[in-house]
Design an enzyme around this catalytic site. Structure first.
Site, short mmCIF file in Angstrom:
data_model
loop_
_atom_site.label_atom_id
_atom_site.label_comp_id
_atom_site.label_asym_id
_atom_site.label_seq_id
_atom_site.Cartn_x
_atom_site.Cartn_y
_atom_site.Cartn_z
N TYR A 1 112.23 8.30 85.16
CA TYR A 1 112.48 9.37 86.13
C TYR A 1 111.87 10.68 85.65
O TYR A 1 111.14 11.36 86.37
CB TYR A 1 113.99 9.54 86.35
CG TYR A 1 114.36 10.87 86.97
CD1 TYR A 1 114.16 11.10 88.33
CD2 TYR A 1 114.88 11.90 86.20
CE1 TYR A 1 114.47 12.34 88.90
CE2 TYR A 1 115.20 13.13 86.76
CZ TYR A 1 114.99 13.34 88.11
OH TYR A 1 115.30 14.56 88.65
N LYS B 1 108.65 13.26 87.06
CA LYS B 1 108.72 14.71 87.29
C LYS B 1 107.63 15.44 86.52
O LYS B 1 106.97 16.35 87.04
CB LYS B 1 110.10 15.25 86.92
CG LYS B 1 111.22 14.79 87.85
CD LYS B 1 110.98 15.22 89.28
CE LYS B 1 112.09 14.85 90.22
NZ LYS B 1 111.80 15.21 91.62
N SER C 1 112.66 19.05 87.11
CA SER C 1 113.86 18.77 86.34
C SER C 1 113.69 19.21 84.89
O SER C 1 112.57 19.23 84.35
CB SER C 1 114.12 17.26 86.37
OG SER C 1 115.04 16.86 85.37
#
Length: 338
Positions: free
Chosen positions: A149, A153, A124
């Site tokens: 989050y 990643k 991402s």
């Protein structure tokens, strides 16, 4: 060639499975259905004309992963399996670290033991944090992401790079920006469970009257209209990039490869620009209200994807308006199922 697609019934995963099947690959899906529903499997078959093999389990169950890998000769993996909501990750950080990293580590342990390579990671643009300059290319310095989050990643990328170097594996880290839209058939699209966390499903549900108003998180950003800017990429374009990246990995003669690609359009659009474009593309109204900024969100992010075009022969070429038309058709399809 048989490809393992984890999270293959999810939003990006299901579109990528269709593109893999269209290109002649055999596909084995693992999905615990935490971000999808079983009917997507049948819709994949309707769209692609072939049905992938499906295993409904959580990748944190390494014993079940072992059974799958004993039963199939896997030639590569595209890993989508992850919790993905920025806002929710701030409220449930431990859940995100456990789910997103333990499942990845289980996969890599098995790939190491079985000498399987060709691993594509769904990463991402959040790994860049709030970049100092736009557009963001692959040489832009990484920063600690704002959200848990995003941190999963970034940690996932670091784990994979160490894995590739230590065990001589071929990996590709695909850093994508903001996927939107649905398959032209209107049989596949983003399927939020409960209240949507992403902008576009909330827009479509508001336009459909399911939600009273769209919440626009902040209008005091230093942008032309005060709302946050993102690079919105059509999901089918994004799915095709995964196939291109996989083919490149499989063609590499070196036993250790670390590819990194930004996947985006190269153009930023603000939240209000997206709302206006959706209304214009579909001739519907989207009532909205301005709310306080959301924890974990950044101000602006859009991609320089020249490297992907140069090395993969890939480019996102679907307009924002066309992508938004497909997402409204998907919403109408979902309503027809009820």
């Amino acid at each position: 060639m048989t490809i393992l697609v984890t999270g293959g019934l999810g939003y990006i995963g299901s579109h990528t499975v269709v593109e893999l099947l269209n290109e002649g690959f055999d596909v084995v899906i693992v999905d615990d259905l935490s971000n999808s529903e079983k009917f997507i499997l049948n819709n994949i078959e309707e769209v692609a004309g072939r049905k992938p093999v499906f295993y409904p389990f959580d990748l944190k169950r390494r014993d079940l992963l072992k059974q799958l890998l004993d039963a199939h000769q896997i030639d590569g993996c595209i890993n989508f399996a992850a919790f993905k909501a920025v806002g929710e990750s701030q409220e449930k950080p431990v859940d995100y670290y456990e789910n997103n990293l333990f499942s990845l580590i289980n996969l890599l342990q098995e790939f190491k033991e079985r000498n399987i390579s060709n691993f594509i990671f769904s990463s991402s643009c959040t790994v860049y944090g709030q970049a100092d300059e736009m557009p963001i290319d692959e040489n832009t310095p990484l920063k600690t992401p704002e959200s848990s989050y995003g941190k999963t990643k970034q940690m996932g990328e670091e784990i994979l790079m160490d894995f590739a170097k230590a065990h001589h594996k071929k990996i590709s880290l695909l850093r994508y920006f903001n996927p939107i839209g649905a398959h032209p058939s209107a049989k596949l699209g983003e399927l939020p469970i409960g209240i949507p966390n992403n902008l576009i499903p909330y827009v479509t549900q508001t336009a459909a009257g399911i939600r009273e108003k769209l919440s626009v998180w902040g209008d005091d950003y230093p942008t032309p209209d005060g709302t946050a800017i993102r690079d919105y990429i059509y999901v089918v374009d994004l799915a095709k990039a995964h196939v291109a990246a996989l083919k490149k990995l499989m063609s590499e003669t070196s036993d250790t490869v670390i590819d990194i690609y930004n996947l985006g359009t190269g153009k930023g659009s603000s939240v209000l620009e997206v709302v206006n474009a959706f209304e214009a593309a579909n001739n519907v109204k989207v009532p909205y209200q301005i709310c306080d900024r959301r924890a974990g969100d950044i101000t602006v992010a859009y991609a320089n994807a020249d490297k992907a075009e140069r090395e993969l022969g890939w480019k996102a070429d679907t307009s924002l308006e066309e992508a938004l038309r497909t997402t409204w058709n998907w919403q109408k399809y979902l309503e027809s199922r009820n």
